[in-house]
Enzyme design. Structure first.
Site, PDB file in Angstrom:
ATOM      1  N   HIS A 261      -4.248  -4.459   5.095  1.00 21.21           N
ATOM      2  CA  HIS A 261      -3.203  -3.698   5.799  1.00 21.21           C
ATOM      3  C   HIS A 261      -1.936  -4.513   6.051  1.00 21.21           C
ATOM      4  O   HIS A 261      -0.884  -3.944   6.287  1.00 21.21           O
ATOM      5  CB  HIS A 261      -3.725  -3.180   7.136  1.00 21.21           C
ATOM      6  CG  HIS A 261      -4.468  -1.890   7.034  1.00 21.21           C
ATOM      7  ND1 HIS A 261      -3.985  -0.792   6.344  1.00 21.21           N
ATOM      8  CD2 HIS A 261      -5.674  -1.501   7.533  1.00 21.21           C
ATOM      9  CE1 HIS A 261      -4.857   0.198   6.431  1.00 21.21           C
ATOM     10  NE2 HIS A 261      -5.890  -0.205   7.139  1.00 21.21           N
TER      11      HIS A 261
ATOM     12  N   ASP B 113     -15.507  -3.559   4.424  1.00 18.26           N
ATOM     13  CA  ASP B 113     -14.455  -2.620   4.797  1.00 18.26           C
ATOM     14  C   ASP B 113     -13.260  -2.762   3.855  1.00 18.26           C
ATOM     15  O   ASP B 113     -12.794  -3.879   3.596  1.00 18.26           O
ATOM     16  CB  ASP B 113     -14.027  -2.862   6.252  1.00 18.26           C
ATOM     17  CG  ASP B 113     -13.681  -1.555   6.930  1.00 18.26           C
ATOM     18  OD1 ASP B 113     -12.635  -0.978   6.571  1.00 18.26           O
ATOM     19  OD2 ASP B 113     -14.455  -1.102   7.789  1.00 18.26           O
TER      20      ASP B 113
END
Length: 559
Positions: free
Chosen positions: A434, A28
């Site tokens: 993130h 991911d």
């Protein structure tokens, strides 16, 4: 096609054998970018992924993972995990979230639909409340859609409108919230000139207020509920611009984590609590961070926190956020109908399937992979394993996350020989990326690489095949760049960290002892994207893909 002539049966591939164990590994947030110090994948020790790239050149390539390749409106739209896994699993490109909303707004269909008619009942006597992320990030919501929604609602009879904003700083630059609030205030002022009582009622940062996901921390949703519904928050201001500017002055303040605030009138009273007879719309199009607030707004029977009061409202989502839960039951825009996914085909054709990730991405290798559908197609053929994610901490604190545990579960599933396909998501590049913490992201990338090795070693042992790919970029570029591609500096001369996904392509590699010697990537699908992976995987299982799938990336050449 008529149901009578439809068959789940897949044709055998003329050249590729059946019966090999296939591991489908999704890294991911793992894109391909120029190597520099802000490319955490480059900086990290990733010998396994490096060896795949340096190995046979005809067994490694890049695929597109953003924009139109995954059903988003433009090439400026970065990919995300939901649309990425939809494309990987469905084998075709479906118009997605933002694009569906764009079409519904542009055509005016949104304002003629059942969902809109439902909330419109409240316009005469009640207030319309709009809750959602305020930015042009395009991952969860877009400012221009909110603007069109405000325009359409006011033209369709809304007399009193309250907007409950969530500041971003994750999909857009930290600090950009002030500009977005000023733009919105300007629009609302114009509506007031037309006699519509429209104003901002509350706010807070997306990671601290309302937008939690996967039931990680209900306190986040409660803080939002208190401000939006009850009109209560630790900070009270007369205007939202003042609120955001003031709250950003705190040390270490960040748009993502601004504390909740309410806007009050001259007497100190909240200007827009949600009460009986009101209508509420959650304006985000992306589902994962709206499901929890949707439950709080919709469910009469609810025990996750004390709501204090549960107003009798008409609530609709911009879209339906969970197809299995049918949540919310009313929505302004209908979802893409994703049918005949590769997972369903393969199970119908005898492929026993194992899927695994940790909580934060478990839904991606199951629900999103299977066309936004929960549960098994055939419980006797499938096993899905969720490893609980760390909760109560940000992922840069434990950047290895559960990569090792996931890899060990997948290894055991492969070595058990009970499964024909094992599919897995390793979340580190995205979740740690993130946080904007470069050192932690490097650690996370190394952990993901080590996990890939464990899985590939198991495939080696059973004579299987591997497909290693990703769903979108993130960790490969952690700095905001100017037009020339150089790192962008802020006023103080510091680099601006990029916490969002990217527009970069992602790698796909195939191999393993079970891969027939003549298999290689074709040269005639240069613009291949994530949706081409499904047909590819079907081929490696020994099947031809359905004719309407995006074409396979592989061919078999006779040696």
């Amino acid at each position: 096609m008529g149901s009578s002539d439809f068959s789940w049966k897949l044709a055998d591939h003329p050249k590729l054998p059946k019966g090999k164990t296939v591991a489908v590994v999704v890294l991911d947030g793992w894109g391909e970018a120029e190597p520099d110090q802000y490319n955490c994948i480059h900086v990290a020790q990733t010998p396994t992924m490096d060896s795949l790239k340096k190995g046979a050149p005809e067994r490694w390539r890049l695929v597109r993972a953003h924009g139109t390749a995954v059903g988003l409106p433009t090439e400026d739209d970065m990919g995300n995990s939901e649309v990425g896994h939809n494309a990987l699993g469905a084998g075709r490109i479906f118009a997605q979230g933002a694009k569906l909303v764009d079409l519904a707004l542009a055509s005016g269909k949104l304002f003629e639909g059942e969902g809109f008619k439902y909330i419109k009942e409240c316009f005469d006597k009640g207030t319309l409340h709009l809750i959602g992320l305020l930015s042009d990030g395009g991952v969860h919501s877009r400012l221009d859609q909110l603007q069109l929604l405000l325009k359409g609602c006011s033209e369709n009879g809304a007399k009193r409108i309250r907007v409950h904003i969530l500041t971003d700083g994750r999909d857009v630059l930290d600090g950009s919230s002030v500009g977005f609030v000023e733009t919105l205030e300007n629009d609302l002022a114009k509506l007031r000139e037309k006699g519509i009582d429209a104003q901002i009622a509350s706010g807070g940062g997306r990671m601290y207020v309302t937008m939690d996901r996967y039931e990680n921390d209900w306190g986040v949703v409660k803080r939002g509920w208190d401000a939006q519904v009850l009109g209560e928050a630790p900070h009270k201001f007369r205007s939202a611009v003042e609120a955001v500017k003031k709250l950003r002055e705190a040390p270490k303040a960040n748009d993502q984590y601004l504390p909740p605030f309410v806007i009050v009138d001259e007497s100190g009273k909240a200007v827009g609590p949600i009460v009986d007879g009101d209508a509420v719309v959650t304006i985000n199009f992306r589902a994962d961070r709206m499901v929890m607030i949707a439950k709080a707004l919709e469910y009469a029977d609810f025990d996750k926190f004390d709501r204090v009061r549960f107003p009798k409202i008409r609530y609709a989502g911009m879209l339906q956020y969970d197809g299995e839960l049918k949540l919310p039951s009313r929505y302004l825009v209908s979802p893409p109908e994703i049918d005949r996914t590769s997972g369903e085909y393969l199970v119908h054709n005898g492929i026993r399937t194992f899927a695994c990730s940790e909580t934060v991405k478990f839904g991606h290798v199951t629900f999103f992979w299977n066309g936004n559908r929960s549960g098994y197609f055939n419980p006797s053929m499938e096993e899905y394993v969720e490893i609980p994610s760390d909760s109560g901490i940000t992922f840069n604190v434990q950047p290895k996350m559960k990569a090792l545990e996931i890899a060990e579960k997948v290894r055991d599933a492969i070595l058990s020989r009970k499964f024909d396909q094992v599919r897995v998501n390793l979340p580190n590049g995205d979740m740690v990326g993130h946080t904007g913490d470069i050192e932690a992201t490097v650690v996370g990338c190394k952990a993901a690489d080590e996990a890939v090795k464990i899985i590939l070693d198991a495939i080696e042992q059973v004579g299987g095949i591997y497909v290693v790919t990703a769903d979108h970029g993130n960790a490969e570029d952690m700095v905001k760049r100017n037009k020339t591609g150089q790192p962008q500096l802020d006023k103080a001369g510091k680099i601006q960290i990029l916490t969002s996904h990217t527009l970069q392509p992602v790698p796909i590699a195939i191999g393993g002892p079970g891969l027939a010697s003549g298999v290689r990537f074709r040269k005639d699908v240069p613009d291949g994207g994530l949706a081409n992976v499904a047909a590819t995987v079907m081929n490696l299982h020994g099947f031809e893909a359905p004719t309407d799938y995006e074409p396979t990336l592989v061919e078999v050449v006779d040696n």
